[in-house]
Scaffold this active site. Structure first.
Site, PDB file in Angstrom:
ATOM      1  N   ARG A 102      45.832 -10.390 -13.165  1.00 18.93           N
ATOM      2  CA  ARG A 102      45.597 -11.709 -12.570  1.00 18.93           C
ATOM      3  C   ARG A 102      46.069 -11.635 -11.134  1.00 18.93           C
ATOM      4  O   ARG A 102      47.274 -11.492 -10.881  1.00 18.93           O
ATOM      5  CB  ARG A 102      46.341 -12.802 -13.345  1.00 18.93           C
ATOM      6  CG  ARG A 102      46.320 -14.154 -12.674  1.00 18.93           C
ATOM      7  CD  ARG A 102      46.784 -15.291 -13.560  1.00 18.93           C
ATOM      8  NE  ARG A 102      45.801 -15.595 -14.584  1.00 18.93           N
ATOM      9  CZ  ARG A 102      45.785 -16.718 -15.299  1.00 18.93           C
ATOM     10  NH1 ARG A 102      46.706 -17.650 -15.101  1.00 18.93           N
ATOM     11  NH2 ARG A 102      44.858 -16.924 -16.214  1.00 18.93           N
ATOM     12  N   HIS A 129      36.671 -15.824 -13.537  1.00 19.18           N
ATOM     13  CA  HIS A 129      37.548 -15.878 -14.721  1.00 19.18           C
ATOM     14  C   HIS A 129      36.688 -15.521 -15.949  1.00 19.18           C
ATOM     15  O   HIS A 129      36.434 -16.368 -16.818  1.00 19.18           O
ATOM     16  CB  HIS A 129      38.168 -17.265 -14.841  1.00 19.18           C
ATOM     17  CG  HIS A 129      39.377 -17.340 -15.725  1.00 19.18           C
ATOM     18  ND1 HIS A 129      39.929 -16.230 -16.354  1.00 19.18           N
ATOM     19  CD2 HIS A 129      40.153 -18.408 -16.107  1.00 19.18           C
ATOM     20  CE1 HIS A 129      40.980 -16.613 -17.060  1.00 19.18           C
ATOM     21  NE2 HIS A 129      41.135 -17.905 -16.935  1.00 19.18           N
ATOM     22  N   GLN A 132      37.865 -16.246 -19.699  1.00 23.77           N
ATOM     23  CA  GLN A 132      37.783 -17.669 -20.025  1.00 23.77           C
ATOM     24  C   GLN A 132      36.364 -18.044 -20.434  1.00 23.77           C
ATOM     25  O   GLN A 132      36.139 -18.696 -21.455  1.00 23.77           O
ATOM     26  CB  GLN A 132      38.205 -18.490 -18.792  1.00 23.77           C
ATOM     27  CG  GLN A 132      38.088 -19.982 -18.979  1.00 23.77           C
ATOM     28  CD  GLN A 132      39.093 -20.513 -19.990  1.00 23.77           C
ATOM     29  OE1 GLN A 132      40.268 -20.225 -19.870  1.00 23.77           O
ATOM     30  NE2 GLN A 132      38.636 -21.289 -20.962  1.00 23.77           N
ATOM     31  N   ASP A 222      37.260 -28.505 -14.420  1.00 19.04           N
ATOM     32  CA  ASP A 222      38.474 -27.721 -14.157  1.00 19.04           C
ATOM     33  C   ASP A 222      39.293 -28.503 -13.133  1.00 19.04           C
ATOM     34  O   ASP A 222      38.805 -29.480 -12.542  1.00 19.04           O
ATOM     35  CB  ASP A 222      38.069 -26.324 -13.629  1.00 19.04           C
ATOM     36  CG  ASP A 222      39.248 -25.374 -13.449  1.00 19.04           C
ATOM     37  OD1 ASP A 222      40.365 -25.684 -13.924  1.00 19.04           O
ATOM     38  OD2 ASP A 222      39.057 -24.317 -12.815  1.00 19.04           O
ATOM     39  N   CYS A 262      39.074 -25.496 -19.193  1.00 17.23           N
ATOM     40  CA  CYS A 262      39.742 -24.215 -19.411  1.00 17.23           C
ATOM     41  C   CYS A 262      41.241 -24.375 -19.651  1.00 17.23           C
ATOM     42  O   CYS A 262      41.873 -23.477 -20.220  1.00 17.23           O
ATOM     43  CB  CYS A 262      39.502 -23.299 -18.220  1.00 17.23           C
ATOM     44  SG  CYS A 262      39.983 -24.039 -16.646  1.00 17.23           S
ATOM     45  N   ARG A 290      40.327 -17.974 -26.957  1.00 17.59           N
ATOM     46  CA  ARG A 290      40.692 -16.949 -25.967  1.00 17.59           C
ATOM     47  C   ARG A 290      41.171 -15.685 -26.688  1.00 17.59           C
ATOM     48  O   ARG A 290      40.792 -14.570 -26.346  1.00 17.59           O
ATOM     49  CB  ARG A 290      41.802 -17.466 -25.025  1.00 17.59           C
ATOM     50  CG  ARG A 290      41.406 -18.612 -24.111  1.00 17.59           C
ATOM     51  CD  ARG A 290      40.401 -18.178 -23.048  1.00 17.59           C
ATOM     52  NE  ARG A 290      40.857 -17.032 -22.278  1.00 17.59           N
ATOM     53  CZ  ARG A 290      41.638 -17.084 -21.196  1.00 17.59           C
ATOM     54  NH1 ARG A 290      42.035 -18.249 -20.738  1.00 17.59           N
ATOM     55  NH2 ARG A 290      41.988 -15.982 -20.539  1.00 17.59           N
TER      56      ARG A 290
HETATM   57  N1   CP Z   1      42.838 -21.000 -18.916  1.00 20.12           N
HETATM   58  C1   CP Z   1      43.762 -20.097 -18.533  1.00 20.12           C
HETATM   59  O1   CP Z   1      43.450 -18.997 -18.066  1.00 20.12           O
HETATM   60  O2   CP Z   1      45.042 -20.508 -18.699  1.00 20.12           O
HETATM   61  P1   CP Z   1      46.368 -19.759 -18.192  1.00 20.12           P
HETATM   62  O3   CP Z   1      46.428 -19.959 -16.705  1.00 20.12           O
HETATM   63  O4   CP Z   1      47.475 -20.436 -18.926  1.00 20.12           O
HETATM   64  O5   CP Z   1      46.262 -18.292 -18.543  1.00 20.12           O
HETATM   65  N1  NVA Z   2      40.667 -22.793 -11.462  1.00 21.16           N
HETATM   66  C1  NVA Z   2      41.964 -22.688 -12.102  1.00 21.16           C
HETATM   67  C2  NVA Z   2      41.823 -22.060 -13.436  1.00 21.16           C
HETATM   68  C3  NVA Z   2      43.094 -21.881 -14.218  1.00 21.16           C
HETATM   69  C4  NVA Z   2      42.897 -21.228 -15.547  1.00 21.16           C
HETATM   70  C5  NVA Z   2      42.898 -21.872 -11.223  1.00 21.16           C
HETATM   71  O1  NVA Z   2      42.447 -20.870 -10.653  1.00 21.16           O
HETATM   72  O2  NVA Z   2      44.067 -22.251 -11.068  1.00 21.16           O
END
Ligand code: CP
Ligand code: NVA
Length: 306
Positions: A102, A129, A132, A222, A262, A290
Site C-alpha cells: 500500500r 485499488h 477492493q 467512497d 469500500c 475482501r
Molecule cells: N477498503 C479498504 O481498503 O479498507 P482499509 O483501508 O481498512 O484497508
Molecule cells: N479512496 C480511499 C479508499 C480507502 C479504502 C482512500 O484512498 O483513502
C-alpha cells in the site's frame, strides 16, 4: 509470473477464475474448513498508509490457507533513510513468496514490481485499488447472480476506487454511470487506458447524481477526501456537498438498489447513517468478501509463480 497492480492486469476470464476459486474457498470456510492450499508460503505486507480491511483480511487469508504473513513496519521500508526500492525488492523477494504493498504513489508499486521476483499485489495506491474492486464485483455477483447488463452508479470522487471500478465493470459487462463534479473526474491518461483496455465499457459521466442512479442496480460511493488528501478536506466538503447518498437520492434509484462503499466511511459526509446502516446496504458483505476474494487472488497468483 504475474503481478496485480491494476484491474487492467486481468483479463475477464482470469477474473472469473479468481471468483471461482474464491467461491469454493468461501463455501469451505463457511462450512468450517480451512483448506491449507498454500502451506509454508509467506506473504509480506508493506503499508505506507493505515488499513483495517486490507491488512487483516490478507493476514487471515494466509493463515487460513496454511501459510503465514509478515507485516513489515516502518523500520523495514525503503526510502532516503534506509535503502533503495531496488535493493528492498530484490532482497525481500528471496525471503517471501508474495508481497502486498500500500503506497502513496502508484509509481512506487510499479517501480518495486520491476525489481521483485515474486508477485506484487497493489493493496491500494493513489491510483487504483484492485483488490477492493474484485471483492466488490464478487459481492454484487452474489446479490444479482449474473453481472452482465447491470448498472453500477458511482457517485463521488473520481479516485483510486472509481478507476478500478470502471475497469472492472468494463471487463465484466457492467454499465458504469458516474456522477462527479468537474475537476474530480478521470484524467485524460486514464480515459485513454479505459478506451484501450475496456473498449466495450458503457460509461456515462454527469454532474447530476439523480441522473447517474436512475437505472442503477447498485449505488457506490467512497470518501470525498482520501488518505493523503487531508489538507483539501474543507474544499472537498464544499465541492461534493450535492453528492451525498441519502434517502432522497436512494428514492430516485430503482426500488431495492444496493448501496455499496469500500469503507472506511465518513457518515454524514458522502453517505448518511440511514443509508449505510439501512436494508439496502451491502457494505459489510463487501468487507467480508475482501478475505475470500484475496484468497482467490493469492491462490491464482501463486499457482503461476512457480
Ligand atoms: N477498503 C479498504 O481498503 O479498507 P482499509 O483501508 O481498512 O484497508
Ligand atoms: N479512496 C480511499 C479508499 C480507502 C479504502 C482512500 O484512498 O483513502
Amino acid at each position: 509470473m504475474r503481478h496485480l497492480l491494476s484491474m487492467a492486469d486481468l483479463k475477464p476470464a482470469e477474473i472469473e477464475k479468481i471468483f471461482a476459486i474464491s467461491e469454493d474457498l468461501k463455501s469451505k470456510y463457511e462450512a468450517g474448513l480451512r483448506e491449507p492450499i498454500l502451506p509454508g508460503r509467506v506473504l509480506a505486507l508493506i503499508f505506507e498508509k493505515p488499513s483495517l480491511r486490507t491488512r487483516v483480511s490478507f493476514e487471515s487469508a494466509m493463515i487460513n490457507l496454511g501459510g503465514n504473513s509478515l507485516f513489515l513496519g516502518d523500520d523495514t521500508g525503503w526510502g532516503a533513510n534506509r535503502e533503495s526500492l531496488a535493493d528492498f525488492g530484490r532482497v525481500l523477494s528471496q525471503y517471501v513468496d508474495v508481497l502486498v504493498v500500500r503506497s502513496h504513489d502508484h509509481k512506487t508499486v510499479e517501480e518495486l514490481r520491476n525489481y521483485c521476483t515474486r508477485p506484487v499485489i497493489n493493496g491500494l495506491t493513489d491510483y487504483e485499488h484492485p483488490c477492493q474492486v474484485l471483492a466488490d464485483l464478487y459481492t454484487l455477483k452474489e446479490c444479482v447472480g449474473r453481472l452482465r447488463g447491470h448498472t453500477l452508479a458511482y457517485v463521488g470522487d473520481g479516485n483510486n476506487v472509481a478507476r478500478s471500478l470502471a475497469l472492472g465493470c468494463g471487463k465484466l459487462g457492467v454499465k458504469f454511470h458516474m456522477a462527479t463534479p468537474s475537476g474530480y473526474r478521470f484524467d485524460a491518461a486514464f480515459e485513454k487506458l479505459l478506451r484501450d483496455d475496456v473498449p466495450d465499457l458503457e460509461i456515462t459521466v454527469t454532474d447530476d447524481p439523480a441522473e447517474a442512479v436512475a437505472e442503477a442496480t447498485a449505488i457506490y460511493t467512497d470518501v470525498w477526501t482520501s488518505m493523503g488528501q487531508e489538507q483539501e478536506t474543507a474544499q472537498r466538503k464544499r465541492d461534493f456537498a450535492a453528492y451525498q447518498i441519502n434517502e432522497a437520492l436512494l428514492a430516485k434509484a430503482p426500488a431495492g438498489a444496493y448501496f455499496m462503499h469500500c469503507l472506511p466511511a465518513h457518515r454524514g459526509e458522502e453517505v448518511t447513517s440511514a443509508v449505510i446502516d439501512g436494508p439496502q446496504s451491502i457494505v459489510v458483505q463487501q468487507a467480508g468478501n475482501r478475505m475470500h476474494v484475496q484468497k482467490g487472488i493469492l491462490a491464482w497468483l501463486l499457482s503461476r509463480a512457480g
